[in-house]
Design a protein around this motif. Sequence first.
Motif, PDB file in Angstrom:
ATOM      1  N   ILE A  36       0.869  -1.348   0.016  1.00  0.00           N
ATOM      2  CA  ILE A  36       0.006   0.107   0.168  1.00  0.00           C
ATOM      3  C   ILE A  36       0.856   1.435  -0.020  1.00  0.00           C
ATOM      4  O   ILE A  36       0.443   2.337  -0.535  1.00  0.00           O
ATOM      5  CB  ILE A  36      -0.984  -0.032   1.154  1.00  0.00           C
ATOM      6  CG1 ILE A  36      -1.819   1.216   1.143  1.00  0.00           C
ATOM      7  CG2 ILE A  36      -0.329  -0.113   2.367  1.00  0.00           C
ATOM      8  CD1 ILE A  36      -3.151   0.994   0.178  1.00  0.00           C
ATOM      9  N   ALA A 244      -0.125  -3.973  10.857  1.00  0.00           N
ATOM     10  CA  ALA A 244      -0.910  -5.300  11.055  1.00  0.00           C
ATOM     11  C   ALA A 244      -0.914  -5.619  12.739  1.00  0.00           C
ATOM     12  O   ALA A 244      -1.666  -6.196  13.448  1.00  0.00           O
ATOM     13  CB  ALA A 244      -0.344  -6.755  10.644  1.00  0.00           C
ATOM     14  N   PRO A 271      -3.952   0.245   9.965  1.00  0.00           N
ATOM     15  CA  PRO A 271      -5.044  -0.678   9.340  1.00  0.00           C
ATOM     16  C   PRO A 271      -6.095   0.227   8.982  1.00  0.00           C
ATOM     17  O   PRO A 271      -6.474   1.289   9.611  1.00  0.00           O
ATOM     18  CB  PRO A 271      -5.314  -1.732  10.198  1.00  0.00           C
ATOM     19  CG  PRO A 271      -4.809  -1.232  11.732  1.00  0.00           C
ATOM     20  CD  PRO A 271      -3.645  -0.109  11.475  1.00  0.00           C
ATOM     21  N   ASP A 273      -9.402  -0.277   9.628  1.00  0.00           N
ATOM     22  CA  ASP A 273     -10.243  -0.169  10.236  1.00  0.00           C
ATOM     23  C   ASP A 273     -10.049   0.452  11.688  1.00  0.00           C
ATOM     24  O   ASP A 273     -10.726   0.134  12.623  1.00  0.00           O
ATOM     25  CB  ASP A 273     -10.931  -1.473  10.323  1.00  0.00           C
ATOM     26  CG  ASP A 273     -11.345  -2.146   9.065  1.00  0.00           C
ATOM     27  OD1 ASP A 273     -12.191  -1.742   8.245  1.00  0.00           O
ATOM     28  OD2 ASP A 273     -10.771  -3.261   8.598  1.00  0.00           O
TER      29      ASP A 273
ATOM     30  N   TYR B  76     -14.655 -11.435   6.402  1.00  0.00           N
ATOM     31  CA  TYR B  76     -14.508  -9.919   6.646  1.00  0.00           C
ATOM     32  C   TYR B  76     -15.627  -9.185   5.664  1.00  0.00           C
ATOM     33  O   TYR B  76     -16.245  -8.261   5.971  1.00  0.00           O
ATOM     34  CB  TYR B  76     -13.207  -9.670   6.414  1.00  0.00           C
ATOM     35  CG  TYR B  76     -12.870  -7.958   6.180  1.00  0.00           C
ATOM     36  CD1 TYR B  76     -12.781  -7.342   7.547  1.00  0.00           C
ATOM     37  CD2 TYR B  76     -12.748  -7.172   5.001  1.00  0.00           C
ATOM     38  CE1 TYR B  76     -12.594  -5.929   7.448  1.00  0.00           C
ATOM     39  CE2 TYR B  76     -12.625  -6.141   4.942  1.00  0.00           C
ATOM     40  CZ  TYR B  76     -12.595  -5.236   6.180  1.00  0.00           C
ATOM     41  OH  TYR B  76     -12.336  -3.886   6.348  1.00  0.00           O
ATOM     42  N   ASN B  80     -18.880  -6.811   6.746  1.00  0.00           N
ATOM     43  CA  ASN B  80     -18.737  -5.584   6.036  1.00  0.00           C
ATOM     44  C   ASN B  80     -20.186  -5.331   5.353  1.00  0.00           C
ATOM     45  O   ASN B  80     -20.866  -4.196   5.425  1.00  0.00           O
ATOM     46  CB  ASN B  80     -17.643  -5.172   5.342  1.00  0.00           C
ATOM     47  CG  ASN B  80     -16.662  -4.443   6.333  1.00  0.00           C
ATOM     48  OD1 ASN B  80     -16.840  -4.269   7.481  1.00  0.00           O
ATOM     49  ND2 ASN B  80     -15.496  -4.164   5.830  1.00  0.00           N
ATOM     50  N   ARG B 142      -3.026  -3.455   2.829  1.00  0.00           N
ATOM     51  CA  ARG B 142      -3.342  -2.688   4.193  1.00  0.00           C
ATOM     52  C   ARG B 142      -4.314  -3.679   5.147  1.00  0.00           C
ATOM     53  O   ARG B 142      -5.045  -4.171   4.726  1.00  0.00           O
ATOM     54  CB  ARG B 142      -4.292  -1.375   3.773  1.00  0.00           C
ATOM     55  CG  ARG B 142      -4.016  -0.446   5.060  1.00  0.00           C
ATOM     56  CD  ARG B 142      -4.945   0.757   4.325  1.00  0.00           C
ATOM     57  NE  ARG B 142      -4.922   1.743   5.556  1.00  0.00           N
ATOM     58  CZ  ARG B 142      -5.656   2.810   5.838  1.00  0.00           C
ATOM     59  NH1 ARG B 142      -6.648   2.870   4.880  1.00  0.00           N
ATOM     60  NH2 ARG B 142      -5.685   3.526   6.792  1.00  0.00           N
ATOM     61  N   PRO B 143      -3.638  -3.928   6.328  1.00  0.00           N
ATOM     62  CA  PRO B 143      -4.494  -4.826   7.109  1.00  0.00           C
ATOM     63  C   PRO B 143      -6.121  -4.487   7.325  1.00  0.00           C
ATOM     64  O   PRO B 143      -6.341  -3.128   7.427  1.00  0.00           O
ATOM     65  CB  PRO B 143      -3.615  -4.847   8.664  1.00  0.00           C
ATOM     66  CG  PRO B 143      -2.358  -4.369   7.983  1.00  0.00           C
ATOM     67  CD  PRO B 143      -2.736  -3.169   6.908  1.00  0.00           C
ATOM     68  N   ARG B 144      -6.636  -5.424   7.603  1.00  0.00           N
ATOM     69  CA  ARG B 144      -8.091  -5.328   7.723  1.00  0.00           C
ATOM     70  C   ARG B 144      -8.629  -5.908   9.164  1.00  0.00           C
ATOM     71  O   ARG B 144      -7.809  -6.789   9.725  1.00  0.00           O
ATOM     72  CB  ARG B 144      -8.943  -5.705   6.855  1.00  0.00           C
ATOM     73  CG  ARG B 144      -8.679  -5.491   5.487  1.00  0.00           C
ATOM     74  CD  ARG B 144      -9.093  -4.325   5.029  1.00  0.00           C
ATOM     75  NE  ARG B 144      -8.558  -3.796   3.884  1.00  0.00           N
ATOM     76  CZ  ARG B 144      -8.981  -2.827   2.949  1.00  0.00           C
ATOM     77  NH1 ARG B 144     -10.187  -2.362   3.214  1.00  0.00           N
ATOM     78  NH2 ARG B 144      -8.331  -2.266   2.101  1.00  0.00           N
ATOM     79  N   ASN B 145      -9.419  -5.287   9.999  1.00  0.00           N
ATOM     80  CA  ASN B 145      -9.625  -5.912  11.154  1.00  0.00           C
ATOM     81  C   ASN B 145     -11.266  -5.653  11.395  1.00  0.00           C
ATOM     82  O   ASN B 145     -11.989  -4.772  10.731  1.00  0.00           O
ATOM     83  CB  ASN B 145      -9.324  -4.985  12.328  1.00  0.00           C
ATOM     84  CG  ASN B 145      -7.632  -4.781  12.391  1.00  0.00           C
ATOM     85  OD1 ASN B 145      -7.149  -4.032  11.829  1.00  0.00           O
ATOM     86  ND2 ASN B 145      -6.959  -5.848  13.089  1.00  0.00           N
ATOM     87  N   TYR B 147     -13.792  -5.504  14.769  1.00  0.00           N
ATOM     88  CA  TYR B 147     -13.776  -5.383  16.074  1.00  0.00           C
ATOM     89  C   TYR B 147     -15.206  -5.829  16.801  1.00  0.00           C
ATOM     90  O   TYR B 147     -16.065  -5.510  16.357  1.00  0.00           O
ATOM     91  CB  TYR B 147     -13.673  -3.829  16.487  1.00  0.00           C
ATOM     92  CG  TYR B 147     -13.658  -3.925  17.839  1.00  0.00           C
ATOM     93  CD1 TYR B 147     -12.690  -3.922  18.659  1.00  0.00           C
ATOM     94  CD2 TYR B 147     -14.937  -3.014  18.559  1.00  0.00           C
ATOM     95  CE1 TYR B 147     -12.882  -3.972  20.054  1.00  0.00           C
ATOM     96  CE2 TYR B 147     -14.893  -2.910  20.029  1.00  0.00           C
ATOM     97  CZ  TYR B 147     -13.841  -3.505  20.799  1.00  0.00           C
ATOM     98  OH  TYR B 147     -13.981  -3.298  22.122  1.00  0.00           O
ATOM     99  N   SER B 237      -5.325  -9.061  12.835  1.00  0.00           N
ATOM    100  CA  SER B 237      -5.327  -8.249  11.577  1.00  0.00           C
ATOM    101  C   SER B 237      -5.300  -9.284  10.618  1.00  0.00           C
ATOM    102  O   SER B 237      -4.393 -10.342  10.483  1.00  0.00           O
ATOM    103  CB  SER B 237      -4.220  -7.450  11.581  1.00  0.00           C
ATOM    104  OG  SER B 237      -4.248  -6.362  12.728  1.00  0.00           O
ATOM    105  N   PHE B 239      -4.327  -9.427   6.124  1.00  0.00           N
ATOM    106  CA  PHE B 239      -3.887  -9.075   5.103  1.00  0.00           C
ATOM    107  C   PHE B 239      -3.256 -10.133   4.175  1.00  0.00           C
ATOM    108  O   PHE B 239      -3.202 -11.253   4.547  1.00  0.00           O
ATOM    109  CB  PHE B 239      -2.334  -8.055   5.683  1.00  0.00           C
ATOM    110  CG  PHE B 239      -1.363  -9.030   6.596  1.00  0.00           C
ATOM    111  CD1 PHE B 239      -1.867  -9.002   8.097  1.00  0.00           C
ATOM    112  CD2 PHE B 239      -0.244  -9.347   6.069  1.00  0.00           C
ATOM    113  CE1 PHE B 239      -0.978  -9.707   8.594  1.00  0.00           C
ATOM    114  CE2 PHE B 239       0.540 -10.281   7.088  1.00  0.00           C
ATOM    115  CZ  PHE B 239       0.096 -10.190   8.305  1.00  0.00           C
TER     116      PHE B 239
END
Lengths: 411, 311, 316
Positions: A36, A244, A271, A273, B76, B80, B142-145, B147, B237, B239
Amino acid sequence: MKKFLAITLVLALVVLGVAAKVKPIKLGAVLPLGDITGRQAANAMKLAVKEINAAGGVLGRPLELIIVDDEMNPSKGAAAIDKLATIDKVDFFIGGMSSGVHLAQIPILKKYQKITVWIGAASHLCEKALAGADWYFHLHPWDYQQGAGYAIGWKQILEKYPQVKFDRVFLAYEEGAFGTASYKAYLAMLEQAKQGEGPYVGLVKEFKGESFKSAAFGGGDYRAVLRLAKEWNPDAFIWAGYDADALPMMAQAKEIGFAPPIFIGAPPGWPADFGKSPLSEGVVLYGMWAPSLNKVSPVAEHFYNAYVKEFGEEPATYFAPLGYTNVYFLVEGIKKAGTLEKEALIKALEQVEYESPLGETLKIAPSAVIKHQGFTTQKILQWQNGKQEVIWPFEVQTAEFIYPFPKWEGR
Amino acid sequence: MAETKTHGRHQFTLPLLAIVALILIFIFKPYAVIYGVQRGSLYALIAMPLALTLGIVGILNLAHGDFLTLGAYIAYWIFNSTGLDPLLSIFAVAPLLFVVGAGLYKITVSKVLRAPLLNQLLLTFGIAMILEEVINLIWTSRPRNVYVNYASASASIGGFRFGTYEFSYLLAAVGVLVLLRLFLKHTRLGKAAFAVGQNPKGAKIVGINVEMIYLLIFSISVGIVGIAAGLTLPRMSIFPLFGSPFTLKSFCLAAMAGLGNLTGILWSGLALGIGEALVQSIEGYSGWSDIVFFGVLIAVITIRSYRGSYV
Amino acid sequence: MKKLGMLIILAVVALGFLFPLYAGPYPLHVMTTVLTYMALGLSWDMMLRTGQLSFGTAGFFGLGSYAALLTTLYLGLNPLASIFVGGVFAAIVAFALGYAILRLREIYFAITTLALAGVFTVVARNLHDFTGGPEGKILPSAIFNGDPTKVYWLTFSVALGSILVSELFQRTRIRFAITAIRNDEITAKSSGIDIFKYLLFVFVITSAIQGVVGGAYAQQYGFVSPESAFSTNFLLLPIAMCLAGGIYSTLGPVIGSVILGVLSEYLKLRFPYGHLIIYGVIIVAIVLFMPHGILGMLKKIAQKTRTEVGGNENEK
């Protein structure tokens, strides 16, 4: 052989197409396009080139940007320099990200000695390898400069907010090159401070560090290091890892009930979110840029809007505005010099003062080893209501500092 | 034949030693045991399906961890677009991955079963590359999370305060192990699969549809990874390269347990998890924790080879 | 026929040797990398010919890198000599470890070599004062001051050396022993072949090659770090190249590394985003449509045309 044929063909087409007009000034960029950071830096460079060309180019000539992927691989990154220099015959090298890749590129860059403006590679090892290279301009702060910059920032914050304490600092660092460099830099500066020198004099009284394995490399369990920090009870807890690690770090801190008065994260990016999670509230971060700068800097605002309009996505890392700066800085220098001639251009670049979208003016000054260093400090920011707000430098402050870090209950 | 003899002796000494060691560690480093059990269970949960494919189909799947990544991104995406809890989405993700596995098997894996050994290695290497890069192209690096507040919940017993969520890994690992064992020992299909794993030529002669068994086992394995994907999403996370380190870990566990020994994988996972957590808890030496993983693995394999288990 | 073959081989070697004279720095750089992978691939294949699947390539590569760079850094050793030291060091470690692990077979051997590479990495990362820790160490200058032609010739010699060793293995007595071990260990044993001795010999030689390649790589760029020296690239890519080219031969890894190496570079320039997807698809396609690698495919085509032409050749 097919490859060379194809390349010459493409080259021939490009040459034919442009030769009719004016010969363009060629910028050769090497970036990790799969990441990215590299992808957005490349986008931002394209945006800058487009803007400059729309305004008539430089010295009456258009800019041409050629980007090669380094695939985060040292030998690929080094070969890319050879390709740009001999096949594309670029006038300048720009770009950059990983220090490991850059170390392999430096012997090649030295071979060509073209003017190079680099936005990545923060390791002091790179600086050491570049000793004496007067054609080399480095925009990103070196690892040791970043640490020094934070000290200046925290001292000013302590003055403005007298209730804040910054005596006991715990650093959790990822065990790879990135985190370890940060840890060693702290150790060196605190050692200096003991002798009454350097930026940390009178700031940090006690310091402790412990490593963890980043989630980026298959780790991601921070509870041992968090527990150690909790027992030590610091005024400020800093973690130096990757994007991460961000949210899992917060979740695990909550799990063990660790809420230090200042909770600092220092990854190179965040990240997607992170801001959406209630765990982000009050986290302090070190970075060079945040979208909230739009409120205080017209250049930042212009860059942000133009980027969103052009690519339909938000710039997510500071490497986007840095890539934009990379092109504009060089172009300002060329304008000032009025020529592409090397010596004159180096002199001109030394004098450029470019008001960057990073919220500060870029000016070249010597660093510990090299003659041409750009930015030297990062900013201190804080996550508030899901957004990164600038706390320091106060000239570009966008929000009040929340202190202490809010408790975990109810999150 | 020698194998069964040593096995008999192991059955008493090893668990006994393990329990003594565990008690000792628990007294000095209680958290290392808790964290080790939690992480070790996750390793085991992900390693079991890899071992299943390796043991019965005979394929070392280098894309194993990338199916975990794929599953996590599907969960994920579901979260979403519909807001469905990641844990509930397992019921969608696991069947979906089962289908993905079946499709991949039909299109690619089934074509290379008769090819020289090792070709499957290259095949799965290629598949891993494609999966990682497609995910990177769609979602970027880009990492995603996701929660959910229960993922960081904790409980206190006496003076101990520990996270509860990761015990779900242990539950899932034990659950999957029990179900797999029931399946392999007590159903006709499972018994047939077991026979294929032991001796594919013989199984064919007795009239077992070997092709079908391979398809089934490969797909089930990929499906099980979907369970792990849903479980880890609230806690980690994700990715594009999120899952790939688990391939190596799974491979290590499968080798440490010995081929075809699913229960052994759980024990190995726990042992390695606790070993890792133990070193991590020693101040100043946490950087060495990987060496425990590799060291224990090498020790177990070589010692067993000297006992003559598999030379 | 044989004479013609020799001529072709000599011509290819000469073409390779003279490459810097007619190619620019960029193709030269790409070929240097290709030759690095070629030598690694050959060494892996030589071990595989004994039936032992090794995943330790990157491990011994890294050992060689560190040994070469650190001896130059601390002892001021000549860079060329240090590359040799890299090979010797990898060989010594392989010899010592070989005693313990060469009794293992199949995936147990594979995973143990992989784990050993992991151990090397952790050690290199944690001996901060000696190895520079995770950040690694740099030399004041790269070998030959970064002269690309000399660097190319260095790597070319290493690769050529690996080819020669590989051919020696194929043509001498060792081959019969090796093939016998691979095909049927028990028969090999009963026919009086000292399996362990041969395995150890091959393991030490191939590890030494990997160490030399690592040493040359480290000196080429003048730096070493755990991330770069033990990168899985040096494990997986050579294997992929061998399998794509065709295993159990010298020509297979050579063809595979040239084709895949040049292809990956071409794809990258042609498709800046997503080139690795295409690369992956091509690898999958090779497995599906050329189960015996590119070399196997070529042989098949050659056979077909031969039989179609007249079939008077007696070679099989």
